[in-house]
Design a protein around this motif. Sequence first.
Motif, short mmCIF file in Angstrom:
data_model
loop_
_atom_site.label_atom_id
_atom_site.label_comp_id
_atom_site.label_asym_id
_atom_site.label_seq_id
_atom_site.Cartn_x
_atom_site.Cartn_y
_atom_site.Cartn_z
N PRO A 182 41.99 66.33 17.78
CA PRO A 182 42.72 66.15 16.51
C PRO A 182 42.86 67.48 15.78
O PRO A 182 42.11 68.42 16.03
N GLY A 183 43.81 67.54 14.89
CA GLY A 183 44.00 68.76 14.11
C GLY A 183 45.39 69.33 14.22
O GLY A 183 45.85 70.04 13.34
N LYS A 184 46.10 69.01 15.33
CA LYS A 184 47.47 69.48 15.48
C LYS A 184 48.35 68.82 14.42
O LYS A 184 48.24 67.64 14.15
N LYS A 185 49.22 69.61 13.81
CA LYS A 185 50.13 69.09 12.79
C LYS A 185 51.31 68.38 13.45
O LYS A 185 52.01 68.96 14.27
N PHE A 186 51.49 67.12 13.09
CA PHE A 186 52.60 66.33 13.62
C PHE A 186 53.62 66.07 12.53
O PHE A 186 53.29 66.02 11.34
N LYS A 187 54.88 65.91 12.94
CA LYS A 187 55.93 65.58 11.98
C LYS A 187 55.64 64.22 11.34
O LYS A 187 55.86 64.02 10.16
N LYS A 188 55.16 63.30 12.17
CA LYS A 188 54.78 61.98 11.67
C LYS A 188 53.40 61.67 12.25
O LYS A 188 53.28 61.23 13.39
N PRO A 189 52.34 61.90 11.50
CA PRO A 189 50.99 61.72 12.03
C PRO A 189 50.66 60.26 12.30
O PRO A 189 51.35 59.34 11.84
#
Length: 542
Positions: free
Chosen positions: A90-97
């Motif tokens: 976890p930790g990656k930035k997603f457009k829609k988490p």
Amino acid sequence: MNIVLFVIYAVIALGATVFLGLREFHMLQLNGYKTPEHSRWMKKNAKRYILPAVLFVVQFALLFLHGGAAVALIIVLSLFNIIIGLLNKPGKKFKKPLVYTARMKRMMVTFCILVAIYYAIAIINGKTYAVVDGIDFSRTETRWFINGLPYILAGSALYVTPLLVPLSNLINKPVEKAVQNWYINDAKRILSECPTLHKVGITGSYGKTSMKFYLDELLNSQYNTLKTPESFNTPMGVTITIRRDLKPTHEYFICEMGARRVHEIKELCGIADPHDGIITSVGPQHLETFGSIDNVLNTKFELADHVKAKGGKIYLNGDNELIRKKAPEYPNAVLYGLNEGNHYRATDISVSDRGTEFTVTAPDGETQRFSMKLLGEHNVQNVLGAIAYAHGTGISLDKLTLPVKRIAAVPHRLQLLDKGGNMTFIDDAYNSNPSGCRAALNVLGLFEACRILVTPGMVELGAKQEELNFEFGQEAAKACDHIVLVGKAQTVPIYNGIKDAGYDMDNVFVADSLGEALDHVRAYQTDKKKIVLLENDLPDNY
């Protein structure tokens, strides 16, 4: 010593299982919790599963290895398990988490139970094989190597996680169906308690969200309205809106209806029970799940069938060829568009980079001049549909001029964003389709500036996807000074279309991410103002 080794191995595998599981649940959620769609997504992204599949097979060598060889393989497997965990941490930035909805939490509980079963069997198996051929190995260093199954089971929980996640979804399906039915029935009850509420459904391959916002602006000038927010156009989205937001004082409920499969509009009509309807368009959208354009057409017209049965009116985009051919089947149809033969028609259209003006002629011959801030001729069509419906409720054309002037661009749908300096964005990133791409390029062409396109292309177009993206590339070559493509594999057809059009390929850049693409745009040196069209922004599962 060997028991300690097993515990270390199991903890590493369990940690990686949690990380991989979270990533898989995120992708399942982005795929709408639809197991068939998620399965197709897994097939398209098969490279993600090569390492777990290889390790799943390799671990069975533990059935035949003992002593130092077994320890060496366990250490190797542990190292690769750590890699799997790091790749999915976890930790990656997603457009829609990932959203931890009640449904997601229930699925995660089921998933944890399945993983726990693996580990329980592994531990029980280890104890079972502590005695072999009458010799008690329970106190010896070799106890945990009498049988490799404990390690295999602990590792398998990780390696089969991509299968356990959709399996959890399938196991929970009866429960989720019961939960959804309860909420839907409650929403129907609430609607039944509002007998004076007038309900209008809006559907279409594209344009439905914009139409919803425009219609709300116009109706709200005279009535108390409620609309489904953002892109809430699924059964649960509509249900949530009704249960959370509907008040007895509301006079109109504007319900956006989306569909990816046959009969999904019929399902939504069964919930919202609209009196009237609007069909904005029919085109090659979601062909992967619909299968054919005929299925798209018939599904959209499930709204028209429902409205016809209730004695209401269905407002149809008469400029859409597929819609116009089917319109004669509906005597309650009201056609709107730019072409002759429509009941409501827009003419004398004047388009600039400051907005659009047009004249509307109603069925009774009344005319009215309108002006709006929205860019592009295509926006006239949707606004005209909203004008037609609002006029049909009794609001005169002249009283609609001010609400039309107030209409603002829907976020991420050709929304003009001035970033200061010498750069302005045309944000059309929400979604993309062949018609929308052409309209966006036409809007870009309105500006006397350095015109730059940033796009990953169009998706969910089935067998036509490559062909339509190729054509998009050809059209982009005519309209743009610079083109930045996002995603090397995804944009190959667009690239080929641009090249086929004879475009200067030195002005084409292929980026790995949107961030890299925008950095490249900022680096362009030009004396002109930069107008940057952001056409589509693919979700994280692409």
